[in-house]
Design an enzyme around this catalytic site. Structure first.
Site, PDB file in Angstrom:
ATOM      1  N   ASP A 134       2.621   9.248   7.602  1.00 49.28           N
ATOM      2  CA  ASP A 134       3.463   8.220   8.176  1.00 49.28           C
ATOM      3  C   ASP A 134       4.678   8.876   8.823  1.00 49.28           C
ATOM      4  OD1 ASP A 134       1.754   6.377   7.113  1.00 49.28           O
ATOM      5  OD2 ASP A 134       2.832   6.325   5.211  1.00 49.28           O
TER       6      ASP A 134
ATOM      7  N   ASP B 247      14.151  10.257   4.138  1.00 52.07           N
ATOM      8  CA  ASP B 247      13.102  11.103   3.575  1.00 52.07           C
ATOM      9  C   ASP B 247      13.387  12.566   3.897  1.00 52.07           C
ATOM     10  OD1 ASP B 247      11.035   8.610   4.840  1.00 52.07           O
ATOM     11  OD2 ASP B 247      11.281   8.969   2.686  1.00 52.07           O
TER      12      ASP B 247
ATOM     13  N   GLU C 129       5.510  15.923   1.005  1.00 54.53           N
ATOM     14  CA  GLU C 129       5.025  14.868   1.890  1.00 54.53           C
ATOM     15  C   GLU C 129       5.627  15.009   3.287  1.00 54.53           C
ATOM     16  OE1 GLU C 129       6.041  10.771   1.129  1.00 54.53           O
ATOM     17  OE2 GLU C 129       4.566  10.099   2.584  1.00 54.53           O
ATOM     18  N   GLU C 130       6.824  15.534   3.343  1.00 51.87           N
ATOM     19  CA  GLU C 130       7.558  15.558   4.614  1.00 51.87           C
ATOM     20  C   GLU C 130       7.259  16.747   5.508  1.00 51.87           C
ATOM     21  OE1 GLU C 130       8.768  12.909   5.458  1.00 51.87           O
ATOM     22  OE2 GLU C 130       8.733  11.982   3.479  1.00 51.87           O
TER      23      GLU C 130
ATOM     24  N   ASP D 217       6.943  14.548  -3.478  1.00 54.21           N
ATOM     25  CA  ASP D 217       7.248  13.459  -2.548  1.00 54.21           C
ATOM     26  C   ASP D 217       8.735  13.181  -2.778  1.00 54.21           C
ATOM     27  OD1 ASP D 217       7.630  11.204  -1.095  1.00 54.21           O
ATOM     28  OD2 ASP D 217       5.974  10.062  -1.943  1.00 54.21           O
TER      29      ASP D 217
ATOM     30  N   LEU E 137      11.103  11.283  -1.522  1.00 49.45           N
ATOM     31  CA  LEU E 137      11.668   9.924  -1.620  1.00 49.45           C
ATOM     32  C   LEU E 137      10.571   8.904  -1.353  1.00 49.45           C
ATOM     33  CD1 LEU E 137      14.288   8.440  -2.261  1.00 49.45           C
ATOM     34  CD2 LEU E 137      14.709   8.274   0.194  1.00 49.45           C
ATOM     35  N   ASP E 138       9.872   8.527  -2.405  1.00 52.71           N
ATOM     36  CA  ASP E 138       8.794   7.553  -2.235  1.00 52.71           C
ATOM     37  C   ASP E 138       9.377   6.137  -2.200  1.00 52.71           C
ATOM     38  OD1 ASP E 138       5.771   7.103  -2.272  1.00 52.71           O
ATOM     39  OD2 ASP E 138       6.552   5.649  -3.719  1.00 52.71           O
TER      40      ASP E 138
ATOM     41  N   GLU F  12       1.393  12.762  -5.223  1.00 54.02           N
ATOM     42  CA  GLU F  12       1.616  11.457  -5.864  1.00 54.02           C
ATOM     43  C   GLU F  12       0.606  11.271  -7.001  1.00 54.02           C
ATOM     44  OE1 GLU F  12       3.557   8.910  -2.185  1.00 54.02           O
ATOM     45  OE2 GLU F  12       1.386   8.934  -2.325  1.00 54.02           O
TER      46      GLU F  12
HETATM   47  O1  LIG Z   1       1.262  -1.225   1.417  1.00 57.27           O
HETATM   48  P1  LIG Z   1       0.725  -1.001   0.066  1.00 57.27           P
HETATM   49  O2  LIG Z   1      -0.757  -0.743   0.094  1.00 57.27           O
HETATM   50  O3  LIG Z   1       1.071  -2.115  -0.885  1.00 57.27           O
HETATM   51  O4  LIG Z   1       1.338   0.365  -0.457  1.00 57.27           O
HETATM   52  C1  LIG Z   1       2.570   0.442  -1.097  1.00 57.27           C
HETATM   53  C2  LIG Z   1       2.771   1.801  -1.636  1.00 57.27           C
HETATM   54  O5  LIG Z   1       3.110   2.638  -0.583  1.00 57.27           O
HETATM   55  C3  LIG Z   1       4.273   3.379  -0.932  1.00 57.27           C
HETATM   56  O6  LIG Z   1       5.376   2.766  -0.328  1.00 57.27           O
HETATM   57  C4  LIG Z   1       4.123   4.792  -0.448  1.00 57.27           C
HETATM   58  O7  LIG Z   1       3.850   4.755   0.931  1.00 57.27           O
HETATM   59  P2  LIG Z   1       4.770   5.535   1.944  1.00 57.27           P
HETATM   60  O8  LIG Z   1       4.640   6.970   1.547  1.00 57.27           O
HETATM   61  O9  LIG Z   1       4.158   5.221   3.266  1.00 57.27           O
HETATM   62  O10 LIG Z   1       6.170   5.013   1.774  1.00 57.27           O
HETATM   63  C5  LIG Z   1       4.390   3.263  -2.420  1.00 57.27           C
HETATM   64  O11 LIG Z   1       5.673   3.427  -2.900  1.00 57.27           O
HETATM   65  C6  LIG Z   1       3.841   1.889  -2.656  1.00 57.27           C
HETATM   66  O12 LIG Z   1       3.328   1.802  -3.939  1.00 57.27           O
END
Ligand SMILES: O=P(O)(O)OC[C@H]1O[C@](O)(COP(=O)(O)O)[C@@H](O)[C@@H]1O
Length: 404
Positions: free
Chosen positions: A130, A136, A159-160, A178, A180-181, A341
């Site tokens: 993404d 991030d 991740e970055e 990761d 900053l999730d 993750e």
């Molecule tokens: O859109 P979904 O399928 O509900 O996914 C949400 C999940 O994606 C995340 O935001 C991680 O995705 P990103 O790395 O794109 O931010 C998680 O923290 C969260 O559990």
């Protein structure tokens, strides 16, 4: 990879108190921690804070009735769990990692982060990742600089970054992270988190070219993890970690800037009554998963109770609740990442007596083939995850991409 320089970041993040001392001194104080435990007087003199009186914390490591407390670094320095011998190198690495997480905690709570949080940076890499947000990237820079300062890390895979960053030839550890999730939630002050995993450097790969050994070191199976954890940035900042002997959580005390042991030896209930999933995706789910959710909603599953739904949409926060209350936290579509993750969180959950799965097999046995590999992820109570797996068809194969 686009990067922001930390010096340009407007938040006045004051340097941590401990950093005023040379690392040698920090390490000496950390590593001289007595193995039998740490008493209140030791701690008071170490922190020069005799007035500090901690609130209720987990079992005192000294085993007596004193209202003593124990920091993350004391805990690691004194074994990190029963029957464990945590090496000095790992304690030093943890020291630097927790320092990075304190800085990220300040960052996400800062009044100056809103502009950073909103902007997205276009990734020109074309890789299967993404577009990162500036927050991030800043968090990534903070973690990388702490790992460099530790002197204990050979390679960081994040991740970055498109590919792993080689740091030091003789660093004993490999860190996957990761930084900053859940940052998509930041504008609304919804919890976020850092996820990390620590492996030993594979010395048998030392002769390979840097790029190759960086990648192979980062693609180790989760079953080889030495330590892993997350830091939850929420109403409290919680550092939850396993060093291979139980799962333990530490809460940041802002009066001392220390992570203090608050949840020793977390045991996830073998059954919960909560499922956590984005169920707006119900019509994209396979039959098995729909059936499972329909069944537990009605209280017709192996646990004859009606389940409740909870979904924050922030992996660390959803997992933290699941660790404490039980149940199952899941993302059935190919979205979350195995290396930084799935694996670290699976190790943590299993160390707490829970179960991890991609819907078919345990997460820790999967051999990663690429750094940013995605997978369906199911984590939680032993019996709940086993029951869910028994429906067979639980992985969401339709993944159109969702706008929110
Ligand atoms: O859109 P979904 O399928 O509900 O996914 C949400 C999940 O994606 C995340 O935001 C991680 O995705 P990103 O790395 O794109 O931010 C998680 O923290 C969260 O559990």
């Amino acid at each position: 990879m686009q990067s922001l320089t930390l010096t340009r970041y407007p938040t006045p993040i004051s340097p941590p108190r401990l950093n005023l001392y040379p690392l040698r001194q920090i390490a000496a104080s950390v590593l001289s921690a007595p193995t039998a435990g740490i008493n209140r007087r030791d701690m008071a003199s170490r922190h020069q804070s005799t007035s500090f009186k901690p609130l209720a914390v987990g079992r005192n490591l000294t085993g007596d009735d004193d209202d003593g407390y124990c920091t993350l670094i004391d805990f690691a320095g004194s074994g990190g769990g029963e029957g464990k011998n945590v090496g000095e190198d790992l304690v030093v690495l943890l020291y630097h990692l927790q320092h990075a997480c304190k800085r990220i905690a300040s960052l996400v709570a800062s009044p100056f982060n809103s502009s950073l949080g909103k902007l997205s940076v276009n990734s020109s890499s074309g890789s299967d990742r993404d577009a990162p947000k500036p927050l991030d990237i800043v968090s990534n820079d903070i973690v990388l600089s702490s790992l460099r300062n530790s002197g204990k890390v050979a390679v960081m895979a994040s991740e970055e970054n498109d590919s792993p960053t080689w740091i030091k030839d003789d660093g004993p550890y490999v860190v996957v992270v990761d930084p900053l999730d859940g940052s998509r939630n930041i504008d609304a002050s919804i919890p976020t988190g850092t996820i990390f995993g620590i492996y030993n450097r594979l010395v048998e790969l030392d002769h390979l070219p840097v790029e190759e050994k960086a990648e192979l070191n980062s693609l180790q199976r989760g079953s080889r993890l030495v330590a892993s954890g997350y830091v939850l940035y929420s109403s409290a900042t919680i550092f939850c970690v396993t060093l291979g002997s139980g799962t333990h959580a530490f809460t940041l005390d802002h009066s001392t800037e220390e992570f203090v042991l608050t949840h020793q030896n977390i045991k996830i209930p073998t059954r919960g009554q909560i499922y956590s999933v984005n169920d707006a995706r119900y019509f994209d789910w396979p039959e098995g998963l729909r059936k499972y959710i329909d069944t537990v909603r009605q209280g017709k599953g192996q646990n004859p109770k009606k389940y409740s739904a909870r979904y924050i949409c922030s992996l660390v926060a959803d997992l933290h609740r699941t660790l404490l209350y039980g149940g199952v936290a899941m993302n059935p579509r190919d979205h979350l990442r195995l290396v930084y993750e799935g694996n670290p969180l699976a190790f943590l959950v299993e160390q707490a007596g829970g179960k991890s799965s991609d819907g078919k097999r345990g997460i820790l046995s999967i051999q990663p083939v690429k750094l940013h590999q995605r997978l369906p992820l199911f984590l939680g109570s032993l019996e709940d995850v086993a029951e869910l797996e028994s429906y067979g068809d639980v992985q969401q194969t339709v993944n159109p991409g969702y706008e929110v």
